[in-house]
Each structure stands twice: as C-alpha cells, then as structure tokens.
Design an enzyme around this catalytic site. Structure first.
Site, PDB file in Angstrom:
ATOM      1  N   CYS A 230       0.726  -1.775   0.254  1.00 42.22           N
ATOM      2  CA  CYS A 230       0.261  -0.041   0.240  1.00 42.22           C
ATOM      3  C   CYS A 230       1.053   1.596  -0.180  1.00 42.22           C
ATOM      4  CB  CYS A 230      -0.780   0.308   1.084  1.00 42.22           C
ATOM      5  SG  CYS A 230      -2.009   1.489   1.275  1.00 42.22           S
TER       6      CYS A 230
ATOM      7  N   HIS B 132      -9.363  -4.043  -2.492  1.00 37.59           N
ATOM      8  CA  HIS B 132      -8.210  -2.692  -1.997  1.00 37.59           C
ATOM      9  C   HIS B 132      -8.621  -0.973  -1.851  1.00 37.59           C
ATOM     10  CE1 HIS B 132      -3.894  -2.267  -0.007  1.00 37.59           C
ATOM     11  NE2 HIS B 132      -3.796  -0.853  -0.739  1.00 37.59           N
ATOM     12  N   GLU B 133      -8.832  -1.093  -2.684  1.00 40.30           N
ATOM     13  CA  GLU B 133      -9.006   0.815  -2.950  1.00 40.30           C
ATOM     14  C   GLU B 133     -10.510   1.119  -2.523  1.00 40.30           C
ATOM     15  OE1 GLU B 133      -6.513   2.439  -3.095  1.00 40.30           O
ATOM     16  OE2 GLU B 133      -5.469   1.087  -4.374  1.00 40.30           O
TER      17      GLU B 133
ATOM     18  N   HIS C 157     -10.448   0.967   1.525  1.00 43.38           N
ATOM     19  CA  HIS C 157      -9.824   2.338   1.636  1.00 43.38           C
ATOM     20  C   HIS C 157     -10.754   3.511   2.086  1.00 43.38           C
ATOM     21  CE1 HIS C 157      -5.337   2.315   2.410  1.00 43.38           C
ATOM     22  NE2 HIS C 157      -5.327   2.032   1.178  1.00 43.38           N
TER      23      HIS C 157
END
Length: 183
Positions: A110, A153-154, A157
């Site tokens: 990351c 993953h994004e 966030h």
C-alpha cells in the site's frame, strides 16, 4: 502534480475514516482531483518520472489516502493478460461477489504503508461493482482475480479498512480457506 508527500501514511486518522459520497455530477474540484490521482498512478509506473519525483509504483489510490474523505478511487494497471484497467471512479460499490476467495501469493502492499507486511489477504475472487466514471457515466464492472483484488483494496480504503486488517493474526501465511492464490 501529486507526489508521495501528498499521501498520508499509516497512523493518519483519515485512513480509518469512512468516506462520504460524492455528488453527481461531480464538481470541477472533485473531477480535477480524480484526474490528478489517475495521473499519479501513471507517473508512478513510468520509470523515469518515478525516479525523478521519488514515486513508489502504485496500481490504485483512494482519496482517503490523500486525507480527503470522499468516495473516489483511481486504478491504473495492465493485468497478466495485457488487459488495461485505467479508471477514475466516484462512489464505487460492490454489488455482488463470489463465495470463492482469492489472495495474492506475494501479499499486498500500500502506498500509505512504508513497511513490508507479511501475510495473505483474503478477498473475493470475483466481484461486480458499480460506480460513476470521470465522464459522469454509471458503469458496471465484472472483475476477477488480480483486478478484483485491486478494486477491493481501494474500496476498503473508503471504508477505513487497511489491507492488513484481513490478515490472520495468529498465522499470517496460512492460506485462507476456499481461496486460490494469484501470482
């Protein structure tokens, strides 16, 4: 131009914040930010530009990683088959997913984490997601394997979740059940 100095690092409260929806159509400010995020990813993958500006290579970036609590992500990479994924997305959401899981055999990294974190990150092997693109169009993407992992993953966030939150604390390198390794 965005640089690594614009990216907030592990421990910054913005990384644990739940981002707010962005109004559609987006403001010029939001659209410019998303274009800058996408440009950062392209620059980070260009060896000469990355070396000049000391950019770490990235394939995805969420607005929260810039300390901005808005539901926007940028994605830019080519998959193993040479298919290009290059998107600036507003209000992305997963609308369905597989039961089967997948994980990156090499683990995840990351731009907001300046250390190596060992361990497998279980993700859905396939997802369907909807979002608004840079041109203001509602789009639907069906993603699998590496692409599905990057998008998850994004989106994590945007919900204040870091990739290492998913790693098995007792045995980080225990292969997740019902999951395939992606090289």
């Amino acid at each position: 131009m965005l640089t690594m100095n614009d990216i907030v690092r592990e421990g910054h409260p913005a990384l644990r914040e739940i981002a707010k929806d962005v109004s559609i159509p987006p403001t010029n400010e939001d659209q410019n930010l998303l274009e800058d995020m996408l440009l950062f990813l392209k620059n980070s993958q260009d060896d000469e530009i990355a070396r000049t500006y000391e950019l770490r290579p990235g394939v995805g970036l969420a607005a929260t990683q810039l300390g901005i609590a808005k539901r926007m992500i940028a994605i830019h990479f080519d998959d193993a088959n040479g298919k290009k994924y290059s998107y600036g997305l507003i209000n992305p959401r997963i609308v369905s997913h597989s039961v089967e899981k997948a994980y990156l055999a090499s683990g995840e990294g990351c731009l907001s984490v300046d250390r190596s974190v060992e361990g497998y990150v279980p993700r859905y092997a396939r997802i369907t997601m909807k979002a608004t693109d840079l041109e203001g169009n509602e789009i639907k993407l069906r993603l699998r394997d590496y692409a599905a992992i990057v998008f998850q993953h994004e989106i994590d966030h945007l919900n204040g979740v870091m990739f290492y939150d998913h790693i098995n604390k007792d045995n980080p390198l225990l292969a997740p059940e019902n999951a395939k390794a992606i090289d």
